[in-house]
Scaffold this motif. Sequence first.
Motif, mmCIF file in Angstrom:
data_model
loop_
_atom_site.group_PDB
_atom_site.id
_atom_site.type_symbol
_atom_site.label_atom_id
_atom_site.label_comp_id
_atom_site.label_asym_id
_atom_site.label_seq_id
_atom_site.Cartn_x
_atom_site.Cartn_y
_atom_site.Cartn_z
ATOM 1 N N ILE A 1 -7.576 1.476 4.091
ATOM 2 C CA ILE A 1 -6.631 1.151 2.876
ATOM 3 C C ILE A 1 -7.588 0.611 1.748
ATOM 4 O O ILE A 1 -7.414 1.219 0.540
ATOM 5 C CB ILE A 1 -5.465 -0.081 3.299
ATOM 6 N N SER A 2 -8.427 -0.501 1.975
ATOM 7 C CA SER A 2 -9.257 -0.471 0.658
ATOM 8 C C SER A 2 -10.879 -0.932 1.261
ATOM 9 O O SER A 2 -10.685 -1.518 2.517
ATOM 10 C CB SER A 2 -8.965 -1.965 0.534
ATOM 11 N N SER B 1 0.990 -1.081 0.174
ATOM 12 C CA SER B 1 -0.166 -0.388 0.211
ATOM 13 C C SER B 1 0.836 1.154 0.055
ATOM 14 O O SER B 1 0.401 2.231 -0.955
ATOM 15 C CB SER B 1 -0.823 0.185 1.276
ATOM 16 N N THR C 1 -3.820 -7.333 1.974
ATOM 17 C CA THR C 1 -4.095 -6.282 1.351
ATOM 18 C C THR C 1 -4.133 -6.746 -0.173
ATOM 19 O O THR C 1 -5.195 -5.437 -0.651
ATOM 20 C CB THR C 1 -3.381 -5.251 1.717
ATOM 21 N N GLU D 1 -14.095 -2.560 8.496
ATOM 22 C CA GLU D 1 -13.316 -1.744 7.139
ATOM 23 C C GLU D 1 -12.114 -0.694 7.719
ATOM 24 O O GLU D 1 -11.966 -0.152 8.253
ATOM 25 C CB GLU D 1 -14.819 -0.745 6.750
ATOM 26 N N SER D 2 -11.323 -1.087 6.502
ATOM 27 C CA SER D 2 -9.975 -1.127 6.327
ATOM 28 C C SER D 2 -9.641 -0.180 5.782
ATOM 29 O O SER D 2 -10.543 0.743 4.697
ATOM 30 C CB SER D 2 -8.754 -2.569 6.446
ATOM 31 N N ASN E 1 -13.041 -2.701 -0.076
ATOM 32 C CA ASN E 1 -12.591 -4.985 -0.278
ATOM 33 C C ASN E 1 -12.229 -5.274 0.768
ATOM 34 O O ASN E 1 -12.040 -6.951 1.358
ATOM 35 C CB ASN E 1 -12.126 -5.018 -1.462
ATOM 36 N N LEU E 2 -11.480 -5.058 2.055
ATOM 37 C CA LEU E 2 -10.584 -4.962 3.254
ATOM 38 C C LEU E 2 -11.376 -4.716 4.923
ATOM 39 O O LEU E 2 -11.570 -4.135 4.577
ATOM 40 C CB LEU E 2 -9.324 -5.087 3.297
ATOM 41 N N ALA F 1 -7.396 -7.867 -1.259
ATOM 42 C CA ALA F 1 -8.537 -6.989 -1.589
ATOM 43 C C ALA F 1 -8.041 -5.793 -2.455
ATOM 44 O O ALA F 1 -9.422 -5.756 -3.222
ATOM 45 C CB ALA F 1 -8.549 -5.932 -0.391
ATOM 46 N N GLN F 2 -7.196 -5.529 -2.991
ATOM 47 C CA GLN F 2 -7.210 -4.689 -3.794
ATOM 48 C C GLN F 2 -7.195 -5.383 -5.449
ATOM 49 O O GLN F 2 -7.077 -4.488 -6.669
ATOM 50 C CB GLN F 2 -5.182 -4.094 -3.965
ATOM 51 N N ASP F 3 -7.125 -6.559 -5.631
ATOM 52 C CA ASP F 3 -7.799 -7.262 -6.987
ATOM 53 C C ASP F 3 -9.279 -7.378 -6.718
ATOM 54 O O ASP F 3 -9.250 -7.506 -7.679
ATOM 55 C CB ASP F 3 -6.520 -8.347 -6.572
ATOM 56 N N ARG G 1 -13.423 -9.936 -1.693
ATOM 57 C CA ARG G 1 -13.934 -8.978 -0.812
ATOM 58 C C ARG G 1 -12.599 -10.446 0.308
ATOM 59 O O ARG G 1 -13.731 -11.400 0.613
ATOM 60 C CB ARG G 1 -15.321 -9.976 -0.600
#
Length: 238
Positions: A124-125, A22, A72, A121-122, A127-128, A75-77, A80
Amino acid sequence: MARKKQSFKKQLEQRARKLVVSANPRSVVSEQFRTLRSNITFSAVDKELKTILVTSALPGDGKSTVSANLATLFAQDGKRVLFIDADMRKPTVQYTFSLTNAAGLSSVLTQQRLAGEVIRESEISPNLHILTSGPIPPNPAELLGSRSMTLLMNEMAQQYDLIVFDAPSVLSVTDAQILANKVDGTLLVVNTGVTEKDNVDKAKELLGNAKARILGAVMNNFKLDNDHYYYQYYGTEE
């Protein structure tokens, strides 16, 4: 006041080093993490990987850093992802993601809180999502092997594409072996040049005894000729 600012800056720097995918996505280390993600994805051709355990032979090998960056990246990809700190002896996930740890996994397993109340929820994303360890219990191994843990994993598997567990080292306690028997795949992190081969072999043997599906080994701090450090992945043959 100056000391507080320096302390906060140091915390941010430490967090950035741990979550390099990240903080510095174009770095050599981040690229190797992406390679690791791809290798894990390719290993799941015949069987979908919904749950992945990341552990190591001994403490200090880097399993928490690897698991956090891996979660991470997935999740970026677009997946979920739920990242669970299953190290209820020396938890670190709350520091990596700058979260409080007043309630978490141990709270859910002892039925003091519902999972939905403590999963966060993070930043950073979107989805993470993170489930910290919660207060350190007197019986971590028993909780991880409990029916409550199995029910939690089944429930979360319905809500998330992937669950990544950060577990204690194999040779220290039995926690990783207990979880390895429950998940779809296990990654073993090895600190290159530090972890002795006998310890790696012993860790692999214990995971095998637990009927773990070992996806491969991650060689942490592997040194390249140009003095860059990165994570090298070695898959296992079925």
